[in-house]
Design a protein around this motif. Structure first.
Motif, PDB file in Angstrom:
ATOM      1  N   ASN A 186       1.727  -5.979   0.127  1.00 52.28           N
ATOM      2  CA  ASN A 186       1.110  -6.356   1.175  1.00 52.28           C
ATOM      3  C   ASN A 186      -0.072  -5.603   1.451  1.00 52.28           C
ATOM      4  OD1 ASN A 186       3.604  -7.405   1.668  1.00 52.28           O
ATOM      5  ND2 ASN A 186       4.638  -5.809   2.903  1.00 52.28           N
ATOM      6  N   PRO A 187      -1.428  -5.897   0.590  1.00 51.61           N
ATOM      7  CA  PRO A 187      -2.573  -5.211   0.731  1.00 51.61           C
ATOM      8  C   PRO A 187      -3.348  -5.564   2.094  1.00 51.61           C
ATOM      9  CG  PRO A 187      -2.735  -6.998  -0.665  1.00 51.61           C
ATOM     10  CD  PRO A 187      -1.258  -6.931  -0.378  1.00 51.61           C
ATOM     11  N   THR A 188      -3.081  -6.783   2.533  1.00 55.22           N
ATOM     12  CA  THR A 188      -3.921  -7.267   3.956  1.00 55.22           C
ATOM     13  C   THR A 188      -2.995  -7.059   5.143  1.00 55.22           C
ATOM     14  OG1 THR A 188      -3.306  -9.460   3.443  1.00 55.22           O
ATOM     15  CG2 THR A 188      -5.422  -8.808   2.475  1.00 55.22           C
ATOM     16  N   GLU A 189      -3.678  -6.962   6.287  1.00 51.57           N
ATOM     17  CA  GLU A 189      -3.087  -6.523   7.359  1.00 51.57           C
ATOM     18  C   GLU A 189      -1.952  -7.698   7.925  1.00 51.57           C
ATOM     19  OE1 GLU A 189      -5.852  -5.523  10.615  1.00 51.57           O
ATOM     20  OE2 GLU A 189      -6.665  -3.660   9.414  1.00 51.57           O
ATOM     21  N   ASP A 190      -2.191  -8.919   7.613  1.00 51.61           N
ATOM     22  CA  ASP A 190      -1.359 -10.026   8.101  1.00 51.61           C
ATOM     23  C   ASP A 190       0.055 -10.039   7.163  1.00 51.61           C
ATOM     24  OD1 ASP A 190      -2.724 -10.870   5.822  1.00 51.61           O
ATOM     25  OD2 ASP A 190      -2.103 -12.665   5.980  1.00 51.61           O
ATOM     26  N   LEU A 191       0.165  -8.913   6.278  1.00 53.81           N
ATOM     27  CA  LEU A 191       1.392  -9.028   5.546  1.00 53.81           C
ATOM     28  C   LEU A 191       2.116  -7.660   5.940  1.00 53.81           C
ATOM     29  CD1 LEU A 191       0.102 -10.243   1.996  1.00 53.81           C
ATOM     30  CD2 LEU A 191       1.372 -11.652   3.948  1.00 53.81           C
ATOM     31  N   TYR A 192       1.536  -7.040   6.864  1.00 55.63           N
ATOM     32  CA  TYR A 192       1.982  -5.463   7.119  1.00 55.63           C
ATOM     33  C   TYR A 192       3.254  -5.486   7.898  1.00 55.63           C
ATOM     34  CZ  TYR A 192      -2.429  -3.071   6.221  1.00 55.63           C
ATOM     35  OH  TYR A 192      -3.397  -2.545   5.616  1.00 55.63           O
ATOM     36  N   ALA A 199      10.043  -8.856  -1.109  1.00 52.87           N
ATOM     37  CA  ALA A 199      10.427  -8.981  -2.706  1.00 52.87           C
ATOM     38  C   ALA A 199      10.133  -7.847  -3.487  1.00 52.87           C
ATOM     39  CB  ALA A 199       9.264 -10.023  -3.154  1.00 52.87           C
ATOM     40  N   VAL A 200       9.068  -7.153  -3.152  1.00 54.18           N
ATOM     41  CA  VAL A 200       8.839  -5.754  -3.731  1.00 54.18           C
ATOM     42  C   VAL A 200       9.931  -4.803  -3.732  1.00 54.18           C
ATOM     43  CG1 VAL A 200       7.209  -4.000  -4.303  1.00 54.18           C
ATOM     44  CG2 VAL A 200       6.123  -5.977  -3.933  1.00 54.18           C
ATOM     45  N   HIS A 214       6.059   2.358  -9.514  1.00 51.92           N
ATOM     46  CA  HIS A 214       4.890   2.738  -8.860  1.00 51.92           C
ATOM     47  C   HIS A 214       4.329   1.649  -8.284  1.00 51.92           C
ATOM     48  CE1 HIS A 214       1.425   5.266  -8.234  1.00 51.92           C
ATOM     49  NE2 HIS A 214       0.536   4.266  -8.405  1.00 51.92           N
ATOM     50  N   ILE A 215       4.095   1.862  -6.739  1.00 53.86           N
ATOM     51  CA  ILE A 215       3.912   0.753  -6.004  1.00 53.86           C
ATOM     52  C   ILE A 215       2.708   1.320  -4.908  1.00 53.86           C
ATOM     53  CG2 ILE A 215       4.783  -0.889  -3.915  1.00 53.86           C
ATOM     54  CD1 ILE A 215       7.703  -0.227  -4.991  1.00 53.86           C
ATOM     55  N   LEU A 216       1.647   0.453  -5.026  1.00 54.63           N
ATOM     56  CA  LEU A 216       0.621   0.731  -4.079  1.00 54.63           C
ATOM     57  C   LEU A 216       0.706  -0.381  -3.001  1.00 54.63           C
ATOM     58  CD1 LEU A 216      -2.287   0.620  -6.683  1.00 54.63           C
ATOM     59  CD2 LEU A 216      -1.300   2.760  -5.765  1.00 54.63           C
ATOM     60  N   LYS A 217       0.802   0.238  -1.814  1.00 55.66           N
ATOM     61  CA  LYS A 217       1.060  -0.209  -0.600  1.00 55.66           C
ATOM     62  C   LYS A 217      -0.035  -0.445   0.374  1.00 55.66           C
ATOM     63  CE  LYS A 217       5.888   0.963  -0.755  1.00 55.66           C
ATOM     64  NZ  LYS A 217       7.025   1.740   0.189  1.00 55.66           N
ATOM     65  N   GLN A 218      -0.278  -1.429   1.137  1.00 53.01           N
ATOM     66  CA  GLN A 218      -1.226  -1.421   2.271  1.00 53.01           C
ATOM     67  C   GLN A 218      -2.528  -1.391   1.860  1.00 53.01           C
ATOM     68  OE1 GLN A 218       0.602   0.278   5.921  1.00 53.01           O
ATOM     69  NE2 GLN A 218       0.804  -1.657   6.719  1.00 53.01           N
ATOM     70  N   ASP A 219      -3.186  -0.510   2.475  1.00 51.06           N
ATOM     71  CA  ASP A 219      -4.442   0.141   2.256  1.00 51.06           C
ATOM     72  C   ASP A 219      -4.731   0.889   0.971  1.00 51.06           C
ATOM     73  OD1 ASP A 219      -3.442   2.436   3.149  1.00 51.06           O
ATOM     74  OD2 ASP A 219      -4.873   2.764   4.738  1.00 51.06           O
ATOM     75  N   GLN A 220      -3.546   1.324   0.309  1.00 47.53           N
ATOM     76  CA  GLN A 220      -3.674   1.761  -0.995  1.00 47.53           C
ATOM     77  C   GLN A 220      -3.583   0.818  -2.067  1.00 47.53           C
ATOM     78  OE1 GLN A 220      -4.110   5.236  -1.275  1.00 47.53           O
ATOM     79  NE2 GLN A 220      -4.047   5.014   0.794  1.00 47.53           N
ATOM     80  N   PHE A 256       3.964  -6.669 -10.710  1.00 48.77           N
ATOM     81  CA  PHE A 256       4.435  -7.659  -9.610  1.00 48.77           C
ATOM     82  C   PHE A 256       3.248  -7.449  -8.746  1.00 48.77           C
ATOM     83  CE2 PHE A 256       6.357  -9.536  -5.948  1.00 48.77           C
ATOM     84  CZ  PHE A 256       7.337 -10.385  -6.523  1.00 48.77           C
ATOM     85  N   PHE A 257       2.780  -8.742  -8.255  1.00 51.35           N
ATOM     86  CA  PHE A 257       1.665  -8.555  -7.285  1.00 51.35           C
ATOM     87  C   PHE A 257       2.134  -9.388  -6.088  1.00 51.35           C
ATOM     88  CE2 PHE A 257      -0.663  -7.362 -10.896  1.00 51.35           C
ATOM     89  CZ  PHE A 257      -1.757  -6.674 -10.634  1.00 51.35           C
ATOM     90  N   PHE A 258       2.357  -8.963  -4.934  1.00 51.44           N
ATOM     91  CA  PHE A 258       2.715  -9.652  -3.689  1.00 51.44           C
ATOM     92  C   PHE A 258       1.617  -9.432  -2.946  1.00 51.44           C
ATOM     93  CE2 PHE A 258       4.853 -10.034   0.442  1.00 51.44           C
ATOM     94  CZ  PHE A 258       5.463 -11.315   0.228  1.00 51.44           C
ATOM     95  N   CYS A 259       0.855 -10.757  -2.560  1.00 57.25           N
ATOM     96  CA  CYS A 259      -0.415 -10.577  -1.922  1.00 57.25           C
ATOM     97  C   CYS A 259      -0.874 -12.107  -1.735  1.00 57.25           C
ATOM     98  CB  CYS A 259      -1.531  -9.668  -2.568  1.00 57.25           C
ATOM     99  SG  CYS A 259      -1.818 -10.418  -4.120  1.00 57.25           S
ATOM    100  N   HIS A 260      -2.132 -12.157  -0.912  1.00 60.20           N
ATOM    101  CA  HIS A 260      -2.650 -13.649  -1.029  1.00 60.20           C
ATOM    102  C   HIS A 260      -3.512 -13.817  -2.394  1.00 60.20           C
ATOM    103  CE1 HIS A 260      -1.420 -14.398   3.160  1.00 60.20           C
ATOM    104  NE2 HIS A 260      -2.001 -13.499   3.446  1.00 60.20           N
ATOM    105  N   GLY A 261      -3.518 -15.188  -2.546  1.00 59.64           N
ATOM    106  CA  GLY A 261      -4.571 -15.453  -3.571  1.00 59.64           C
ATOM    107  C   GLY A 261      -5.184 -16.732  -3.109  1.00 59.64           C
ATOM    108  N   TYR A 262      -6.272 -17.115  -3.915  1.00 55.77           N
ATOM    109  CA  TYR A 262      -7.029 -18.148  -3.413  1.00 55.77           C
ATOM    110  C   TYR A 262      -7.628 -18.814  -4.852  1.00 55.77           C
ATOM    111  CZ  TYR A 262     -10.947 -15.053  -4.592  1.00 55.77           C
ATOM    112  OH  TYR A 262     -11.572 -14.210  -5.398  1.00 55.77           O
ATOM    113  N   PHE A 263      -8.057 -19.988  -4.907  1.00 54.01           N
ATOM    114  CA  PHE A 263      -8.548 -20.620  -5.956  1.00 54.01           C
ATOM    115  C   PHE A 263     -10.123 -21.160  -5.713  1.00 54.01           C
ATOM    116  CE2 PHE A 263      -9.478 -24.460  -8.859  1.00 54.01           C
ATOM    117  CZ  PHE A 263      -9.364 -23.795 -10.069  1.00 54.01           C
TER     118      PHE A 263
END
Length: 946
Positions: free
Chosen positions: A826-832, A841-842, A853-859, A889-896
């Protein structure tokens, strides 16, 4: 004028000189068909020749005929006007005498009378000097001659007015004073005059360029009869340098010989002009040496260009912008020209250096201050933009057309006919390859530009330029849309044969080979509906080109011509010859991979165009029943393209590439499978698509073959599918979602998936799909099949692979450890949402690992994964936890990003982690599984042939 008319003019002039005085009007009246402006020009040229020969009476008589009988000065030249010209001439000669040629006094006088600095003034100077010198005593004649020489020196350097007219005036002064300063009476002054006369003819704008250069060479060689190295070392070196410049530009004679003589003359000059003793003269000679090496035919072309570039850089060490702005700008222009054709180094980078050098030159060469030089550099800049690799091709060509058009505002046909014609040729090239606008209209503009260029660039006067323009004209007719195809191809063939009359194998081997290849293309296009003789003519032309285009000397040209030859064999169903030729071409192309990987954007772009080579050999293999080789070449193609696509990513270097072989044998592919697993590999052709079904037990693939209508339907389906997906008016993709089920049914019908599945043995419980090109975009596992879905038909699962080789790489990796997890959550606010309760999932996955080892939100920052990325992109360290992780495991938004796939990526808290970043910096040697739980992570580019 043609040779026959020139002969008639010369005969009439001789009759005028032979007839009794007073009968000239009768002679002219009897030859009215020859009385025109060209006759006047030839008469004045003959008068100049007579002056150089010391026949002043005959020269004076001829000029008087031109003046009085033919009105050389025009009907508007009254006696009053002639008196004004004469008074101005006397004033400027008096000022020259009194000030000993002080430019600060003479130039203001010239500036106030630029309207009189024309051909009338030049011929008036001749007439006045002939009469005055004839009547003067020897000592007085020598003094008058010295004043005329000094004035001629000043007018030749005068920056205002018509450059062409200024040079004509200087030539008139030099030639008439040579009748006084003869070699026998004044050897040193005679040599000075010969040197100056040679320089004037070298820069002369009027007259035939070829003749002017011959006059320049003759004058320089005459000066060297007095200026020996032992007696006059500095003057000898100066004249050798001038001779080198003229020989480099020489049109007559063998170009290779001329350039070798130019190099020899420059080297001779440098024996005296050392950098320590004569730095400026040394730099000037280095410039001429660079020009000679740029055009050199003998020796290795790449080595010659490196010598030219080195010479230009040597010049710039002395001729800096502050000290010598004009010389600096000229050298920058020359340096740009050398970089624009450089062979060594990266082509894209060389062109950028060329463009930068031209822009540097234009800082000094402004249109107002140096219009002719400005036009020259504008023309060169436009040519570089036409070849440019970086940036948008369409935009580069528009910049080229604009620059060529601007150039023609100075390079007019009347003032600079030769340069005008060359710029028209270049403009034709830009229109020929233009992307914007109507293709048919652009080609017509190209043909028109080439045609007008040939009105000036004639074979007799400018044979090499004529040949190049003929070749370009042939290319345009070969591509022409308007008119009858048969007629256009015949015109193209005629143009190529015209070019080959100059571009011979012995004189211009590389250009001969280029034109032979183009001729082969024209004959190959004539095969349809034409007699089989064209086939043999095409084969003969390609074979001839390959005599020069060897794999060692010209590998890319060799590959292109071989490919063209293979197309002829394939089109005529000579499949054995086609196979051998294509195979040889592929060997050459793959040998270039080291260059491609090295980062040369030009070679990478060219390599992308070789996709059709692999498609062609696949077609030939299938036509010959060599089905397993067809699969092997499909794999080779995918591997090559994968390597090229990966190297395109920013900062990518060869050590970052996956370990893949150049080829995989069919047996190795079978060894990847057990007897319960099958592969379906699609391949898209120009007129159909095929599905290859590979199993462990069958010695060759089963092949399903579509028809052309199926391919058309697939393309239409793809466009509609993606059109809805990227519909800006449907941001939430509601329409796309609502139509997905029906669309997948339609796709299953188009692909004939049920027919393909019927070719899979019943015992196969697992299926691996290997799509091709845009088929990677679609969820093929979800296609409806037999009242179910494809994924449900195979209990052991349906998987994907980019290619068999990468599937092999995955299977070879033995990474049994699965203990540690690295995750982005959840690195972006809309996923908080739900973060406090640690849902999602994480949270579920981390329970499977003892070390997580998990990096969450603004981290969850890019800078926390790639340490140092914001400080120095060349010194980046991968996060140690990620480096050691067995699962990522990357749980976030992606774009192409369709326009630039390497810029696609994952959205983290402080920026985007792009594909380029991943390829460049990620080395997950301990990782067994990487999961991207993000949008658009399974897409790829439509226009790439992966």
């Amino acid at each position: 004028m043609n040779e026959q008319r020139l002969h008639a003019y010369n005969q009439l002039i001789q009759n005028l000189l032979d007839c009794p005085s007073g009968e000239e009007p009768e002679v002219l009246a009897a030859n009215q068909n020859l009385v025109d402006a060209d006759l006047v020009q030839v008469m004045l040229q003959m008068a100049s020749k007579l002056i150089r020969q010391g026949e002043l009476d005959q020269a004076n008589r001829l000029m008087n005929i031109a003046r009085h009988q033919l009105g050389v000065y025009g009907d508007s030249l009254s006696s009053t006007t002639e008196e004004k010209y004469l008074n101005f001439l006397l004033d400027v000669l008096q000022a020259t005498e009194e000030t000993k040629g002080d430019a600060q006094v003479i130039y203001p006088l010239l500036e106030a009378n630029t309207d009189k600095l024309n051909d009338i003034f030049a011929e008036l100077l001749r007439l006045w000097a002939i009469n005055t010198l004839a009547e003067a005593e020897p000592d007085a004649a020598a003094d008058i001659a010295m004043v005329i020489v000094t004035f001629s020196n000043r007018i030749s350097d005068f920056p205002l007015g018509s450059k062409a007219s200024n040079i004509e005036i200087a030539i008139a002064g030099y030639e008439i004073t040579l009748t006084v300063y003869t070699r026998s009476a004044f050897p040193q002054q005679w040599a000075i005059l010969q040197n100056n006369l040679g320089a004037a003819y070298f820069y002369r704008i009027q007259g035939e360029r070829a003749n002017n250069i011959e006059m320049a060479i003759a004058a320089s060689r005459a000066a060297l009869k007095v200026y020996t190295r032992s007696a006059f070392p500095q003057e000898w070196a100066m004249t050798q340098n001038n001779l080198a410049a003229a020989l480099s530009d020489r049109i007559q004679g063998e170009q290779a010989d001329n350039i070798e003589m130019a190099i020899a003359a420059s080297r001779a000059a440098l024996e005296v002009y050392t950098r320590s003793d004569f730095p400026v003269d040394w730099a000037t000679t280095q410039n001429n040496l660079g020009a000679a090496y740029s055009n050199r035919i003998l020796g290795e072309r790449s080595e010659n260009l490196e010598k030219a570039i080195a010479a230009y850089y040597a010049v710039l060490e002395v001729k800096t912008r502050n000290a010598f702005p004009e010389g600096w700008s000229m050298t920058q222009n020359n340096l740009g020209a050398a970089y624009s054709v450089r062979i060594l180094g990266e082509r894209a980078e060389n062109l950028e250096k060329a463009i930068a050098a031209y822009y540097a030159a234009l800082e000094v060469r402004t249109r107002s201050a140096f219009p002719e030089d400005w036009a020259m550099t504008q023309n060169n800049l436009a040519t570089a933009y036409g070849k440019r690799i970086l940036g948008e091709r369409a935009e580069n060509l528009e910049l080229a057309i604009t620059a060529f058009t601007d150039t023609l505002k100075v390079y007019t046909r009347s003032t600079f006919p030769e340069n005008w014609a060359r710029t028209q040729n270049n403009l034709g090239l830009a229109y020929h390859y233009r992307i914007l606008g109507e293709r048919a209209e652009n080609l017509e503009k190209a043909i028109a530009a080439y045609s007008v260029a040939l009105e000036v660039l004639t074979r007799s006067t400018f044979p090499q330029d004529w040949a190049m323009t003929q070749n370009n004209l042939g290319l345009a007719y070969g591509d022409r849309i308007l008119g009858e195809r048969v007629e256009n191809l015949n015109l193209a063939i005629a143009a190529y044969f015209a070019a080959l009359s100059v571009y011979t194998h012995s004189a211009f081997p590389e250009k001969w080979a280029m034109t032979q290849n183009n001729l082969g293309n024209a004959y190959r296009d004539r095969i349809k509906g034409e007699e089989a003789e064209n086939i043999e003519l095409a084969i003969t032309a390609y074979s001839a080109a390959l005599e020069v285009y060897s794999r060692i000397a010209f590998p890319q040209n060799h590959a292109t011509t071989l490919f063209n030859l293979g197309l002829v064999y394939q089109d005529t169903k000579q499949f054995d010859l086609a196979y051998n030729t294509f195979a040889s071409t592929i060997a050459t192309v793959e040998a270039l991979r080291g260059d491609i990987v090295s980062g040369d954007e030009a070679k990478r772009k060219q390599a992308e165009e070789w996709n059709q080579l692999y498609r062609r050999i696949v077609e030939v293999c299938l036509a010959m029943g060599r089905d397993t080789e067809a699969i092997e070449y499909i794999e080779r193609s995918k591997t090559r393209i994968l390597v090229e696509l990966l190297t395109k990513a920013t900062l990518t270097s060869p050590e970052n590439l996956p370990l893949v072989n150049s080829s995989t044998h069919f047996g190795e592919i079978q060894n990847l499978l057990d007897n319960k697993t099958a592969i379906i590999e699609w391949y898209l052709f120009d007129d159909c698509f095929r599905a290859f079904i590979i199993t462990r037990d069958n010695n060759k693939p089963a092949i399903w073959h579509s028809n052309e209508q199926d391919l058309d339907a697939l393309i239409d389906w793809r466009n509609e599918y993606l059109g809805d997906y990227y519909n800006l008016e449907d941001e939430n993709k509601i329409q796309w979602q609502n139509q997905l089920e029906e669309r997948l049914k339609k796709l299953a019908e188009i692909l004939h998936i049920e027919q393909i599945i019927d070719l899979v043995p019943e015992q196969c419980k697992r299926l691996i799909l290997i799509p091709h090109r845009y088929l990677h975009l679609f969820p093929l596992h979800a296609l409806p099949v037999k009242e179910s879905y494809l994924i449900d038909l195979f209990p052991n699962g349906v998987g994907y692979a980019p290619s068999c080789q990468l599937l092999q790489q995955v299977q070879l990796r033995q990474r049994p450890d699965f203990k540690s997890l690295f995750a982005i959550q959840n690195p972006t606010e809309d996923l908080y949402q739900g973060y406090e309760k640690d849902l999602g999932a994480v949270a579920a996955i981390k329970k499977q690992f003892a070390d997580a080892h998990i990096l969450k939100q603004d981290q969850a920052k890019k800078s926390a994964i790639l340490l140092g990325i914001n400080e120095n992109i060349h010194n980046v360290t991968l996060n140690e936890k990620l480096l050691k992780a067995n699962c990522a495991f990357f749980f976030c938004h992606g774009y192409f990003d369709f326009a630039s796939p390497q810029d696609s990526g994952l959205q983290l808290a402080d920026g985007n982690l792009t594909l380029a970043d991943i390829i460049t910096h990620f080395k997950l040697e301990n990782c067994r599984l990487v999961t991207l739980s993000a949008c658009e992570t399974g897409l790829n580019g439509l226009h790439k042939h992966e």
